[in-house]
Design a protein around this motif. Structure first.
Motif, PDB file in Angstrom:
ATOM      1  N   ARG A  47       0.817  -1.213   0.000  1.00 12.24           N
ATOM      2  CA  ARG A  47       0.000   0.000   0.000  1.00 12.24           C
ATOM      3  C   ARG A  47       0.853   1.266   0.000  1.00 12.24           C
ATOM      4  O   ARG A  47       0.353   2.355  -0.283  1.00 12.24           O
TER       5      ARG A  47
ATOM      6  N   LYS B 244      -5.807   7.596   0.456  1.00 10.25           N
ATOM      7  CA  LYS B 244      -6.421   6.666   1.404  1.00 10.25           C
ATOM      8  C   LYS B 244      -5.558   5.433   1.618  1.00 10.25           C
ATOM      9  O   LYS B 244      -5.361   4.995   2.764  1.00 10.25           O
ATOM     10  N   ARG B 245      -5.034   4.844   0.538  1.00 11.80           N
ATOM     11  CA  ARG B 245      -4.289   3.591   0.736  1.00 11.80           C
ATOM     12  C   ARG B 245      -2.979   3.842   1.486  1.00 11.80           C
ATOM     13  O   ARG B 245      -2.580   3.038   2.331  1.00 11.80           O
TER      14      ARG B 245
ATOM     15  N   ASP C 276      -3.838   4.565   5.118  1.00 12.40           N
ATOM     16  CA  ASP C 276      -4.179   3.307   5.789  1.00 12.40           C
ATOM     17  C   ASP C 276      -2.917   2.545   6.188  1.00 12.40           C
ATOM     18  O   ASP C 276      -2.849   1.957   7.279  1.00 12.40           O
TER      19      ASP C 276
ATOM     20  N   GLN D 171      -1.303   4.354   9.161  1.00 14.12           N
ATOM     21  CA  GLN D 171      -2.062   4.106  10.379  1.00 14.12           C
ATOM     22  C   GLN D 171      -1.842   2.678  10.867  1.00 14.12           C
ATOM     23  O   GLN D 171      -1.673   2.438  12.076  1.00 14.12           O
ATOM     24  N   ALA D 172      -1.808   1.726   9.941  1.00 13.20           N
ATOM     25  CA  ALA D 172      -1.589   0.334  10.329  1.00 13.20           C
ATOM     26  C   ALA D 172      -0.222   0.152  10.959  1.00 13.20           C
ATOM     27  O   ALA D 172      -0.062  -0.591  11.941  1.00 13.20           O
TER      28      ALA D 172
ATOM     29  N   HIS E 249      -3.917  13.057   3.601  1.00 10.97           N
ATOM     30  CA  HIS E 249      -5.120  12.319   3.983  1.00 10.97           C
ATOM     31  C   HIS E 249      -5.180  12.136   5.497  1.00 10.97           C
ATOM     32  O   HIS E 249      -6.241  12.317   6.115  1.00 10.97           O
TER      33      HIS E 249
END
Length: 211
Positions: A80, A127-128, A131, A134-135, A161
């Motif tokens: 990602r 977004k990707r 993400d 955040q992960a 984002h």
């Protein structure tokens, strides 16, 4: 307690040097890029990172490896974090894109989504990557420092984002230079904050397009 995330652009490649669109093409670091990774790693190791995450494209993975060699940390890979997919632009010089795909190029220059050419939208990109950031943060204890090796357009859109910035505000950020980084922090009270941007060991050099 605050977690620190260093979002680090990969070192130089021959396609960067030739102003050629890389996107998700797996272009390796060149000699300059490998040296940039070593020079930057010698600064980043002072931050005492506790985790390393990278895009699985070799230019980012090999940049992260330079820091792994100094820290003894293993690198976790997350697709990602790949660069924006530029579809049919990939492999072309930006001059060729401007000449042969002028409408698409004009939209890109204006910060709008490219219609045609199979170019990934900015929202999907942001977004990707967000993400993935955040992960990575969720996987470590509070007060950790994570270094994430990624790509120019991916870094900028992912950061924007996370911070909830509108597209117009995001365009005011210059692209990260090769092997430069941004520092984000996160805690439960204040959420995500941008601490610094375009930090690196090489001084102020011309910025190649983040593609």
């Amino acid at each position: 307690m605050t977690t620190r995330v260093i979002v680090w652009r990969h070192g130089n490649t021959d396609w960067n040097a030739g102003n050629r669109v890389q996107g998700q093409t797996d272009v390796p670091l060149n000699e300059l890029g490998r040296q940039q990774a070593v020079d930057a790693a010698e600064l980043l190791v002072r931050l005492r990172p506790t985790a390393l995450v990278a895009s699985d494209l070799s230019r980012a993975a090999d940049t992260a490896a330079a820091l792994a060699a100094l820290t003894g940390l293993s690198v976790t890979y997350d697709e990602r974090l790949r660069e924006r997919s530029f579809g049919q632009w990939q492999g072309l010089t930006m001059a060729k894109v401007a000449l042969t795909r002028p409408v698409e190029f004009a939209r890109w220059r204006a910060g709008a989504d490219v219609i045609g050419g199979d170019v990934e939208t900015l929202d999907d990109l942001g977004k990707r990557v967000a993400d993935a950031l955040q992960a990575a943060t969720d996987r470590v204890p509070p007060d950790s420092t994570i270094v994430v090796a990624t790509h120019g357009a991916a870094a900028r859109s992912g950061i924007g984002h996370l911070l909830g910035w509108p597209r117009e505000q995001l365009r005011t950020l210059r692209a990260l230079q090769n092997c430069h980084w941004a520092e984000l922090t996160h805690d439960d009270e204040r959420g995500w904050q941008l601490g610094s941007y375009n930090v690196g060991p090489f001084g102020d050099r011309p910025v190649p397009p983040p593609v």
